[in-house]
Design an enzyme around this catalytic site. Structure first.
Site, mmCIF file in Angstrom:
data_model
loop_
_atom_site.group_PDB
_atom_site.id
_atom_site.type_symbol
_atom_site.label_atom_id
_atom_site.label_comp_id
_atom_site.label_asym_id
_atom_site.label_seq_id
_atom_site.Cartn_x
_atom_site.Cartn_y
_atom_site.Cartn_z
ATOM 1 N N CYS A 162 -0.639 -11.743 -0.174
ATOM 2 C CA CYS A 162 -0.406 -10.776 0.900
ATOM 3 C C CYS A 162 -1.623 -9.910 1.210
ATOM 4 O O CYS A 162 -1.609 -9.155 2.189
ATOM 5 C CB CYS A 162 0.777 -9.877 0.541
ATOM 6 N N HIS A 302 1.171 -0.830 3.156
ATOM 7 C CA HIS A 302 1.649 -2.179 2.880
ATOM 8 C C HIS A 302 3.157 -2.204 3.148
ATOM 9 O O HIS A 302 3.642 -3.119 3.805
ATOM 10 C CB HIS A 302 1.325 -2.569 1.442
ATOM 11 N N GLU A 313 3.442 2.220 -4.080
ATOM 12 C CA GLU A 313 2.454 2.609 -3.078
ATOM 13 C C GLU A 313 2.491 4.109 -2.826
ATOM 14 O O GLU A 313 1.449 4.758 -2.698
ATOM 15 C CB GLU A 313 2.682 1.851 -1.767
ATOM 16 N N LYS A 334 5.569 -3.559 8.905
ATOM 17 C CA LYS A 334 6.538 -4.562 8.458
ATOM 18 C C LYS A 334 7.979 -4.172 8.781
ATOM 19 O O LYS A 334 8.868 -5.028 8.763
ATOM 20 C CB LYS A 334 6.386 -4.810 6.958
ATOM 21 N N HIS A 339 7.209 -9.363 7.085
ATOM 22 C CA HIS A 339 6.036 -9.570 6.234
ATOM 23 C C HIS A 339 5.395 -10.902 6.592
ATOM 24 O O HIS A 339 5.962 -11.964 6.341
ATOM 25 C CB HIS A 339 6.466 -9.555 4.768
ATOM 26 N N PHE A 398 1.494 -9.819 -4.212
ATOM 27 C CA PHE A 398 2.021 -10.414 -5.428
ATOM 28 C C PHE A 398 0.842 -10.860 -6.291
ATOM 29 O O PHE A 398 -0.194 -11.287 -5.793
ATOM 30 C CB PHE A 398 2.878 -11.637 -5.104
#
Length: 412
Positions: A162, A302, A313, A334, A339, A398
Site C-alpha cells: 500500500c 493513510h 496513525e 479512502k 483502498h 501491510f
C-alpha cells in the site's frame, strides 16, 4: 552537486470517482462514495461483496488485464495534462534518454483464467500475446508505458504494497533532485477486485463486511469501522525540474520538497502498535524538506478504516506533531474511493493537490461516531475551506512498509 527543485506539472487519474480531474475533484468535495456491489466477478461465496470499481468499459484503452489499461490511461492523461507533446518538440530531453518511469505495482497483472489455460495447454489462449507470459507483472505494465512515451531510461518498479505509489513518487523526486533524471512519470496502478485478491483480504479479515450499505462501509476513524473497502485504479504524475518547467512555461501544481520511508519489522499484516515506523517515515519526510510539524497545513492520511491502522496513525501523528496535532486538518480519501492498494498513494496525493488548489480540503465521510482513540480533526463535517500551503501525504502498508511525502503548493 546542488540539489534541483522538483515540481509536479501533470496529473493523471483513473479512479472509481472518475478520471477527468474536474469531475474527480467535484466528487471528492461533495463527499461522494464510489462503493457498490461488485460486478466484475461473482463474489457471492465471499464475506465481502462490495468494492469501489472503475468503469473500465468506458476507458479509451482496453487490455485483457484491467490494471494495465488503468496505467496506460493515467500515464497518457498525465502526459497530456503536462503538455509533454509540445515540450518534446521544443526540447529533446522530454523524449528518449531524458525521462523515466517510477511505478508502484501490486500482485499479478495477468488474467488468472488465462494463466490456468496457459499452464494446462502449454500455449497462450486465443487472442493473447504469448510474449506477455515471458514477462513479470511489473515488466508488462512498465514496458508498455515506457514504449508509448519513448522512455529509454531503465524503469523503477516498487512492490511495497500500500506504500508503493508513494514510494514511486518519492524515488522519482530523489532521482530528479539529484540530477539522475530530468523528468519522470511516477505513481501506481492496481486492482485486486478479483477472487484471489479480495479472497485473500477476506481471509485475514481486512475488508469491511458492511455489504448491506456499501456507501457507508468505509468509515475511517469511526468506532464502528470494520475493515477497508477495496478499490482499484491508477495515478501517474509528471515530475520535472523547476528550471525545465519554467523554461517551457509549464503549469506547476506543487513542489515536492520531502520524502521519507521506513520499515516496521513488526507484523506481516499489522503495524507497530505505537506507530514507530509511521512516525519515522513522517519524521524523515519533514527532515528531508527542512520543515517542522508546525509548517504542515494539512495531512492526507493513510486512513484505511481498519481497527488497528487508524489508531496507530493517530498515535504517530500525535507523537510527532505535539500540540499542532490539535490544529492541523486530517482527512482520508479512502472514505470515498476505497483502498486502491499499490495505486493509493498517488491517487490520494492528486486528490489532496486538486482540492488544495481550489482552496479546500476534502472530508472524511461516514465519521459518525468518533473512536475515542482517534481524536484528531478529521474534517468530518464536509469539505472545508482551508488555505493549504504544505501537505503531508502518508501511506502505511501491510508488512510495515511506510512512506510519507511533503509537497508545497505553488512555487516561491
Amino acid at each position: 552537486m546542488s540539489r534541483r527543485r522538483v515540481v509536479i506539472t501533470g496529473l493523471g487519474v483513473v479512479s472509481p470517482l472518475g478520471r477527468e480531474l474536474s469531475e474527480f475533484r467535484r466528487n471528492l468535495l461533495s463527499g461522494s462514495s464510489a462503493a457498490a456491489p461488485i460486478t466484475v466477478f461473482d463474489p457471492a461465496r465471499l464475506p465481502t461483496t462490495i468494492a469501489a470499481q472503475v468503469d473500465a468499459a468506458s476507458l479509451p484503452i482496453q487490455t485483457a488485464d484491467r490494471k494495465i489499461a488503468f496505467g496506460l490511461v493515467a500515464a497518457r492523461a498525465a502526459a497530456d495534462d503536462a503538455d509533454l507533446a509540445a515540450a518534446r518538440s521544443a526540447s529533446e530531453h522530454y523524449a528518449g534518454m531524458g525521462g523515466g518511469l517510477s511505478l508502484g505495482i501490486g500482485l499479478e497483472l495477468f488474467s488468472m483464467p488465462d494463466m490456468v489455460e496457459f499452464v494446462g495447454r502449454g500455449e497462450a489462449p486465443a487472442g493473447a500475446d504469448p510474449r506477455t507470459f515471458l514477462q513479470t507483472p511489473a515488466d508488462a505494465c512498465a514496458h508498455l508505458i515506457c514504449r508509448r512515451h519513448e522512455l529509454r531510461e531503465p524503469p523503477l518498479t516498487h512492490v511495497s504494497a500500500c506504500a508503493a505509489a508513494t514510494d514511486a513518487v518519492g524515488a522519482a523526486f530523489r532521482m530528479i533532485r539529484d540530477g539522475r533524471r530530468r523528468w519522470m512519470l511516477a505513481g501506481g496502478v492496481d486492482s485486486m477486485i478479483n477472487p484471489l485478491g479480495l479472497g485473500g483480504f477476506c481471509a485475514i479479515e481486512a475488508t469491511t463486511r458492511r455489504n448491506h450499505e456499501p456507501q457507508r462501509a468505509s468509515r475511517p476513524f469511526d468506532r464502528d469501522r470494520d475493515g477497508f473497502l477495496l478499490g482499484e485504479g491508477a495515478g501517474l504524475l509528471v515530475l520535472e525540474t523547476l528550471e525545465d518547467a519554467r523554461a517551457r512555461d509549464a503549469r506547476v501544481y506543487a513542489e515536492v520538497v520531502g520524502y521519507g520511508n521506513s520499515f516496521d519489522a513488526h507484523g506481516i499484516s499489522e503495524p507497530h502498535p505505537e506507530g514507530e515506523g509511521a512516525l519515522l517515515a513522517m519524521r524523515r519526510a519533514l527532515s528531508d524538506a527542512g520543515l517542522r510539524p508546525e509548517d504542515i497545513s494539512y495531512i492526507n492520511a493513510h486512513g484505511t478504516s481498519t481497527p488497528k491502522n487508524d489508531v496507530v496513525e493517530t498515535r504517530a501523528i500525535r507523537r510527532l506533531f505535539g500540540p499542532h496535532a490539535e490544529r492541523v486538518p486530517v482527512s482520508s480519501t479512502k472514505s470515498m474511493l476505497g483502498h486502491l492498494i499499490s495505486a493509493a498513494g498517488a491517487v490520494e496525493l492528486a486528490a489532496a493537490i486538486l482540492c488544495a488548489e481550489a482552496g479546500w480540503v476534502h472530508p472524511t465521510i461516514n465519521l459518525e461516531r468518533p473512536d475515542p482513540a482517534c481524536d484528531l480533526d478529521y474534517v468530518a463535517e464536509g469539505a472545508r475551506r482551508v488555505k493549504v500551503e504544505t501537505i503531508l501525504k502518508n501511506s502505511f502498508a501491510f508488512g510495515g512498509q511506510n512512506a510519507s511525502l511533503v509537497v508545497r503548493m505553488g512555487v516561491c
